[in-house]
Every structure is written in structure tokens, then in C-alpha cells.
Scaffold this motif. Structure first.
Motif, PDB file in Angstrom:
ATOM      1  N   VAL A 181       8.712  43.991  33.946  1.00  0.00           N
ATOM      2  CA  VAL A 181       9.946  43.903  34.724  1.00  0.00           C
ATOM      3  C   VAL A 181      11.159  44.263  33.860  1.00  0.00           C
ATOM      4  O   VAL A 181      11.101  44.268  32.632  1.00  0.00           O
ATOM      5  CB  VAL A 181      10.135  42.491  35.317  1.00  0.00           C
ATOM      6  N   GLU A 182      12.256  44.566  34.548  1.00  0.00           N
ATOM      7  CA  GLU A 182      13.512  44.889  33.870  1.00  0.00           C
ATOM      8  C   GLU A 182      14.611  43.890  34.195  1.00  0.00           C
ATOM      9  O   GLU A 182      15.535  43.710  33.408  1.00  0.00           O
ATOM     10  CB  GLU A 182      13.968  46.302  34.262  1.00  0.00           C
ATOM     11  N   SER A 183      14.531  43.258  35.368  1.00  0.00           N
ATOM     12  CA  SER A 183      15.560  42.293  35.766  1.00  0.00           C
ATOM     13  C   SER A 183      14.917  40.997  36.246  1.00  0.00           C
ATOM     14  O   SER A 183      13.782  40.995  36.732  1.00  0.00           O
ATOM     15  CB  SER A 183      16.451  42.866  36.874  1.00  0.00           C
ATOM     16  N   VAL A 184      15.657  39.911  36.076  1.00  0.00           N
ATOM     17  CA  VAL A 184      15.177  38.581  36.441  1.00  0.00           C
ATOM     18  C   VAL A 184      16.215  37.892  37.313  1.00  0.00           C
ATOM     19  O   VAL A 184      17.411  37.898  36.994  1.00  0.00           O
ATOM     20  CB  VAL A 184      14.910  37.719  35.192  1.00  0.00           C
ATOM     21  N   VAL A 185      15.756  37.314  38.418  1.00  0.00           N
ATOM     22  CA  VAL A 185      16.626  36.520  39.287  1.00  0.00           C
ATOM     23  C   VAL A 185      16.283  35.052  39.083  1.00  0.00           C
ATOM     24  O   VAL A 185      15.150  34.634  39.334  1.00  0.00           O
ATOM     25  CB  VAL A 185      16.443  36.892  40.771  1.00  0.00           C
ATOM     26  N   ILE A 186      17.248  34.282  38.607  1.00  0.00           N
ATOM     27  CA  ILE A 186      17.037  32.842  38.441  1.00  0.00           C
ATOM     28  C   ILE A 186      17.408  32.158  39.750  1.00  0.00           C
ATOM     29  O   ILE A 186      18.542  32.295  40.229  1.00  0.00           O
ATOM     30  CB  ILE A 186      17.880  32.290  37.280  1.00  0.00           C
ATOM     31  N   ALA A 187      16.460  31.434  40.320  1.00  0.00           N
ATOM     32  CA  ALA A 187      16.669  30.806  41.634  1.00  0.00           C
ATOM     33  C   ALA A 187      16.355  29.318  41.566  1.00  0.00           C
ATOM     34  O   ALA A 187      15.372  28.843  42.134  1.00  0.00           O
ATOM     35  CB  ALA A 187      15.808  31.498  42.685  1.00  0.00           C
ATOM     36  N   PHE A 188      17.193  28.581  40.832  1.00  0.00           N
ATOM     37  CA  PHE A 188      17.062  27.131  40.829  1.00  0.00           C
ATOM     38  C   PHE A 188      17.647  26.580  42.131  1.00  0.00           C
ATOM     39  O   PHE A 188      18.218  27.319  42.930  1.00  0.00           O
ATOM     40  CB  PHE A 188      17.772  26.535  39.619  1.00  0.00           C
ATOM     41  N   ASP A 189      17.509  25.290  42.349  1.00  0.00           N
ATOM     42  CA  ASP A 189      17.940  24.690  43.611  1.00  0.00           C
ATOM     43  C   ASP A 189      19.434  24.887  43.856  1.00  0.00           C
ATOM     44  O   ASP A 189      20.234  25.067  42.923  1.00  0.00           O
ATOM     45  CB  ASP A 189      17.607  23.202  43.637  1.00  0.00           C
ATOM     46  N   ALA A 190      19.817  24.835  45.127  1.00  0.00           N
ATOM     47  CA  ALA A 190      21.190  25.132  45.529  1.00  0.00           C
ATOM     48  C   ALA A 190      22.202  24.125  44.993  1.00  0.00           C
ATOM     49  O   ALA A 190      23.400  24.419  44.943  1.00  0.00           O
ATOM     50  CB  ALA A 190      21.281  25.187  47.057  1.00  0.00           C
ATOM     51  N   ASP A 191      21.736  22.943  44.567  1.00  0.00           N
ATOM     52  CA  ASP A 191      22.676  21.938  44.061  1.00  0.00           C
ATOM     53  C   ASP A 191      22.900  22.071  42.563  1.00  0.00           C
ATOM     54  O   ASP A 191      23.393  21.141  41.925  1.00  0.00           O
ATOM     55  CB  ASP A 191      22.168  20.533  44.395  1.00  0.00           C
ATOM     56  N   VAL A 192      22.552  23.210  41.991  1.00  0.00           N
ATOM     57  CA  VAL A 192      22.674  23.405  40.546  1.00  0.00           C
ATOM     58  C   VAL A 192      24.100  23.167  40.054  1.00  0.00           C
ATOM     59  O   VAL A 192      24.320  22.628  38.958  1.00  0.00           O
ATOM     60  CB  VAL A 192      22.187  24.823  40.143  1.00  0.00           C
TER      61      VAL A 192
END
Length: 360
Positions: free
Chosen positions: A310-321
Motif C-alpha cells: 500500500v501507499e496510503s493509510v486511513v486511520i479510522a478510530f472511533d468517532a469520539d476520538v
């Protein structure tokens, strides 16, 4: 089963005693307590349908307040002697991923999914029967279901011998039997980038407020004679593999079109194994699950991302971060490390009213 030379105790010491029970007999190194796994202080009721554990509480305390009664779901198995092993001189070390995969797949094949867990996954997680089958979620019987546990563990002990002690969750009892330490609940496999099952988590049936999930891993106190820790391996969801890569019985995209081939140059990272599985199914992309926002190792993460190409990473922690300083700090640390490795980093954001986690 008869316990010889077992000390007898006054039956009136206990309340809620089944009518069919006889005398009470002490646990021993050959027959430890099935609740706490200690070889002393606890007692079996004579017909083996219940145990009085002095360490683990239940809703049935004894009249004197010393110990709690646990009703065993099944009588202890008769007429079969499991293999007996002696501790090895060198401490056990964690097996290679391929060995872990073989043992854990044999374990999963021996299990089934309860109707309660199936209903939960469909009604509350939004999964289909086909998706549940693909994810290979199963039901782990509780520790007190000794007969069911024995039917799982003994065949594995006969097949793999002491090699089982290099697989997280298994340990050697004081009596020389290989046993498994984990709670009852929904068994969820954790897979590495090559598709090997390298660990399992349990979504607890009985949640007492100390978290919903536990790794299948024997505690350090039980690993003194043999056994290894689970660690916190990274989970890779949504990448398809050929049988040649990870062994027989693994489907390709042609068999399971709901699985992505992982050709995208982008990968998502979220917290949680189940969350990663569901997000991958909905996004049709590869999702990496870390169990705990700070529970990742640099070398393992780099190896995983490099192998995914991969070349890009999407960090998707919980919405209350934004409202959780600990999680926000962990997110910044992860992003900084990824950028230092040359990856383009993005953050997934959404209105919390739409759902707390990416899987919602």
C-alpha cells in the motif's frame, strides 16, 4: 470418575446442593478445579455435577460464606484417559504462524456457532449468514462445560502433543494434562497478512464491566509448566489468498465474492478485530485491526503494510476520538510513525450520531 483418598467434608457446609449429590471430595493435581484450575482448597460434589470454588464467585455462595457453588453443565467424562506429559526443560516459545494456523483451524472446525451468537451477529452487527460463514466465527463453551472442553482439547493433544504448548491458550496442568484457558463466548480468529490464524479473541458472554474481549491466552500463573502468551498480534481483514499460500480449505475471491483481493494501494486501520472484519466487508477494502489503539509493534506493522503493497493509510478510530485524550494521542503517534515510513496518512471522520465505530 472416582477420586481416591479424597478428603470428605460435611455436606451441610453447602447450600443449593443438588439432591443427587453425595459426599464432597477435594480437588487434586490430577483433577484440578475446573473454575480456577487450582489443585487445592476447592471441592467437587460427589457426582461431579458441581464444584465449590474458593476463589471465583458465583450466584450461589455457601452458607458459611467460604466459597461459591458452580454447577457444571455436564458430568465429567468417563472411561477416557487423556495423554499425560512432563514439563520440558526449556521454556515454551511461540510457534510459527503456520503451526498456529493448523492448530487453530482444527479447533474452529471442531466448534459450531450457537443460535444466540448467530442472532447477535445478524441483528446487532448486520452480518449475513454467508458473511458469518466466511469470517469463521464460532462459539467457545464456558470453562464449566468440562465435557465439551475435553472433546475439543484431547484430540488436539493426541494429534500435536506438547507442540500445543507453543500455541497461545494451551497450558500444562499440574497433573500433566494439556488444557485450555479461556472464557466462554464468541470466538473470533485473528489473521496475519498471509491469512494464518495467529490468535483468537473471545467476546465474553458474561461481561462484568472489565471489558468485553479477552485474548485466548493462559495467564502467566498457569504457564509455569508450559504454555505461551498470545501477545497482541495485528489482524488483517479483507484480503483474499490462494490455497497455495495458506493451506487447503481457504476460499478465493471466485468462491467468496464478498472478499476483496486487496489490490488497492490504500489500507484502513481501526481498533478491534470484529470491527475490522465488518468494515472490510462494507468498504470492500483491506482493513487492519489493532486490539487497542496503542497495541501495535512497529516491526509487525511495517511488515504487514509492505506485504500489502500500500501507499496510503486511513486511520479510522472511533468517532469520539476528539473527546478522548488517550485515543487522540495514540492516533497522533500512529500517524507520525506511518508518515516517517513514507506513507500518506488520512483520518476518517464522521458524525458520532451515525455510529461510534467505523463498523456502525
Amino acid at each position: 470418575m472416582i477420586l481416591q483418598n479424597a478428603a470428605k467434608v460435611n455436606p451441610q457446609f453447602y447450600t443449593n446442593r443438588p439432591e443427587s449429590s453425595q459426599d464432597l471430595v477435594r480437588v487434586s493435581s490430577h483433577d484440578p478445579c475446573p473454575i480456577c484450575d487450582h489443585d487445592h482448597w476447592c471441592y467437587f460434589i460427589g457426582d461431579m455435577t458441581a464444584v465449590v470454588c474458593m476463589r471465583v464467585e458465583s450466584s450461589r455462595p455457601t452458607r458459611s460464606g467460604e466459597g461459591w457453588i458452580h454447577i457444571l453443565k455436564e458430568n465429567r467424562p468417563h472411561g477416557y484417559t487423556p495423554p499425560i506429559f512432563t514439563p520440558e526443560e526449556e521454556p515454551s516459545t511461540r510457534a510459527e504462524p503456520q503451526t498456529l494456523n493448523r492448530v487453530y483451524r482444527d479447533l474452529h472446525i471442531s466448534l459450531s456457532l450457537s443460535s444466540a451468537h448467530r442472532k447477535h451477529l445478524i441483528a446487532e452487527r448486520g452480518l449475513t449468514i454467508e458473511e458469518i460463514r466466511t469470517l469463521d466465527y464460532q462459539t467457545m463453551p464456558p470453562p464449566e462445560a468440562m465435557s465439551e472442553r475435553a472433546q475439543l482439547i484431547n484430540p488436539l493433544a493426541e494429534r500435536y502433543g506438547q507442540k500445543l504448548l507453543t500455541v497461545p491458550g494451551f497450558y500444562l496442568t499440574n497433573g500433566g494434562k494439556i488444557w485450555m484457558s479461556c472464557a466462554g463466548g464468541l470466538l473470533v480468529p485473528c489473521k496475519d497478512v498471509d491469512g494464518n490464524i495467529v490468535g483468537n479473541i473471545i467476546r465474553l458472554d458474561n461481561q462484568s464491566g472489565n471489558g468485553k474481549y479477552r485474548w485466548v491466552s493462559a495467564p502467566k500463573s498457569k504457564r509455569k509448566r508450559g504454555g505461551v502468551s498470545s501477545g497482541t498480534p495485528i489482524h488483517v481483514a479483507g484480503r483474499a489468498y490462494s490455497p497455495r499460500e495458506i493451506g487447503e480449505g481457504i476460499s478465493t475471491e471466485d468462491d467468496n465474492p464478498i472478499i476483496s483481493r486487496g489490490k488497492s494501494k490504500r489500507v484502513w486501520i481501526t481498533e478491534g478485530v470484529i470491527k475490522a472484519d465488518i468494515a472490510s466487508l462494507r468498504l470492500k477494502e483491506t482493513v487492519v485491526g489493532i486490539v487497542g489503539v496503542s497495541s501495535w509493534k512497529r516491526e509487525e506493522l511495517c511488515h504487514t503494510l509492505q506485504k500489502l503493497g500500500v501507499e496510503s493509510v486511513v486511520i479510522a478510530f472511533d468517532a469520539d476520538v476528539k473527546h478522548n485524550r488517550h485515543v487522540e494521542k495514540a492516533q497522533r503517534k500512529l500517524a507520525g510513525f506511518l508518515e516517517s515510513q513514507g506513507y500518506t496518512v488520512h483520518f476518517a471522520q464522521w458524525n458520532i450520531e451515525q455510529g461510534k465505530g467505523i463498523d456502525d
